[in-house]
Write an enzyme that holds these catalytic residues in place. Structure first.
Site, PDB file in Angstrom:
ATOM      1  N   GLU C  90       0.828  -1.201   0.000  1.00 51.49           N
ATOM      2  CA  GLU C  90       0.000   0.000   0.000  1.00 51.49           C
ATOM      3  C   GLU C  90       0.869   1.260   0.000  1.00 51.49           C
ATOM      4  OE1 GLU C  90      -3.074  -0.007  -0.568  1.00 51.49           O
ATOM      5  OE2 GLU C  90      -3.626  -2.082  -0.159  1.00 51.49           O
ATOM      6  N   ARG C 100     -18.186   0.058   5.209  1.00 53.08           N
ATOM      7  CA  ARG C 100     -19.283  -0.596   4.492  1.00 53.08           C
ATOM      8  C   ARG C 100     -19.961  -1.645   5.374  1.00 53.08           C
ATOM      9  NH1 ARG C 100     -20.868  -1.312  -0.878  1.00 53.08           N
ATOM     10  NH2 ARG C 100     -19.217   0.069  -1.542  1.00 53.08           N
TER      11      ARG C 100
END
Lengths: 225, 225, 225, 225
Positions: C90, C100
């Site tokens: 990352e 979510r």
């Protein structure tokens, strides 16, 4: 052959079938396509658009009655393939059912043939490569597909080709899978879609090409695996 | 049947084939699997691992010679399916070739049958659902696949099932597609992969299950499209 | 600097964190990696492997305590990215949470910053391109990733880089996302996976490279969109 | 404030930018969208549609000139994201360039900031969730995206938000990625696409929503990784 006879043959209908919504969807693009084309005339041929139940038991009976009533020269069955991105011209139907989900009548047959004692598979008798070339030339994304799945779509494609071979061996037939409509894709995370207008244009082109093409074209369009 | 005869049958070989690298790859996991299993003994059966050329003209001749020489009870042909994530147990082989890329001999046949006057398709005679269940129970990701493509893999699966039906109707056979090896995936942006050790374990399990299973299991595992 | 001091610095620990299983999973590869590396020694440095709760409220408190207790020279937080195919290094953590799904404590914060009044983003301070090159050279599939999501993984990466900047500005830190383990992928249709052994090898290589690299390499590895 | 002043503010322009085709494409949907909206009036505001070069050196200069000349109240930069299926509302721009391919001027900067000494990231100042809800309510497939890549699109989004913050802090701005047009998708195997008409409707809706919305909505729409 007299001109009158020629005209009669030329005016034989084209049958386009769609399916009722299934798998929790409230729409089915194939149903909308069949409705939109019903009553139209393409290259002089009247189009009959009809809806098949998404049910293993009834789909082929309804299809058989449509074939007998309309005596079509060309049959394209259309079905929804949620998750696919492009118009998928199906090459082959397999004599096998393995339903991952129940159909609209609650049936879920597993590992049974579509038609006992029938061949293991039927190839589409549509000129798929001419259709593919025609779609791409018109800017419509399309691919050939090696599998129509093992659900009602494959069953109807198999049953259609089986019935045509027995009843109307000169008629051409096959199956086209279409993506979700945009409004369906809004309910599936990041799913691809296609507008109804593009799909109707695609099926119209498919019908025109199939009616105008004798021997199919041959260029490489297979999958390596 | 005498015990001696039983033993003789029980010790009939298992044939596992892999392919030479193709499509610009320098490795092919199926080749490594065949090499690794060659000479092993699984459930009392000697395993013959052999390599097929990735060539339309020669692959089935080489396979035919292997079948005659080894008279196997079970044949699993293995091939590489770059881009797939899991072990793919192929259900069906189609009597059609449409090569998107040239084979290793530079041939690229398009829209020709694998074997003229043969059936349109052959179903795998392996107990695929028992094998699928066995793989998953052992923590190995696997799916059933409805299409082996239209390249050399499908050709070999079709030719294998055709030859087995003619020469060795009691022998079971089929095809398994495997993902890229990790080192291959490093050269394909974001491609999935599987280690050779996992693949060897998977094929060993497939062989054990196929040898131990009479009638296959039946549970839903089909694709809807 | 005396040799004794050098040695002391050289032997400062490496911290590797993993997460508890979440989203209905019973495993989490990052947890297994942290456990496997805990107590190991890599390039002379002791490795501390620790588990973080997959909870927005507690993850950064636990991480902060680990940083204070161990005073690491290098920190790599690892997390599970189900559906990804390769080791994902990352690049950047964003100062935003938009969950979510609920975390393991039942919390689901939406559109809130990770840390109020902190910068909008932190870049990984790991030598990502050297790590990428090292992984690929060892045959381990890996890519750079432009987003760690907006869930607990991104939160921990952001919080880690924020805390390191404040407390240990010379220490390097970042985040690595890993695919499902094979046994997890058996429960997700056609999901890619990677073996724990490959992941442990990958993280070991990442640590070795990060310890051995001063200035990072520079070669093109970005996404166009 | 007098009615005349109010009207003047209400009629400030909306700027929509698109890009020249790049990466070997002969079309770019964002260019078509900007052209189609140029000169239109949405909710009483004139729309200026302009084209940016797909070049790292010139894109932000051209954009800066457009901002100075038009003094817009709202700016939406649009770019093509080939391979994506839906309208992608970008949340964040990163202060990093890592060009996988050369731009239209042949430049390929790697691992350099968009703007030196600027923040690490800027968040879109558009009401993204209200826009997402509006698109979905109109049957247009859309998602929030956590990364605009590291190419010219991200550069322009970052530069836009940087310039707006300095020059026009009350103006809102952000970036929207759109899929391939259907005709582009015909040249990319199995790529998803969206019609220009749907995209124009989508951008019109985005503009209307952005003009009509004060504080954004808040509902969960993040990615877990």
């Amino acid at each position: 052959m007299t001109t009158a006879n020629k005209k009669k043959i030329a005016s034989r209908p084209v049958l386009v079938t769609g399916f009722e919504p299934f798998a929790g969807e409230i729409d089915n693009p194939s149903l909308e396509i069949a409705r939109a084309l019903d009553g139209k005339r393409i290259a002089g041929h009247p189009v009959v658009g009809a809806i098949l139940p998404t049910e293993f038991r009834r789909s082929l009976t309804v299809l058989g009655a449509l074939l007998k009533r309309n005596r079509p020269q060309l049959v394209i069955a259309v079905g929804q393939a949620g998750g696919r991105s492009q118009i998928c011209l199906e090459r082959v139907a397999i004599n096998l059912i393995d339903a991952r989900i129940s159909d609209n009548a609650g049936e879920q047959p597993v590992d049974v043939p579509v038609i006992r004692d029938a061949p293991s598979a039927y190839f589409s008798t549509l000129p798929l490569k001419a259709m593919l070339q025609g779609l791409i030339a018109s800017g419509i994304p399309a691919v050939l597909s090696q599998s129509a799945g093992l659900y009602v779509c494959n069953q109807v494609m198999f049953g259609l080709l089986h019935q045509l071979q027995e009843l109307r061996p000169r008629a051409r037939g096959g199956f086209v899978h279409v993506p979700f409509l945009p409004q369906q894709a809004t309910r599936h995370y990041n799913a691809p879609s296609m507008t109804l207008a593009t799909m109707i244009q695609a099926l119209t082109l498919c019908i025109e090409t199939a009616l105008a093409t004798g021997d199919d074209l041959h260029f490489a369009a297979g999958a390596t695996h």
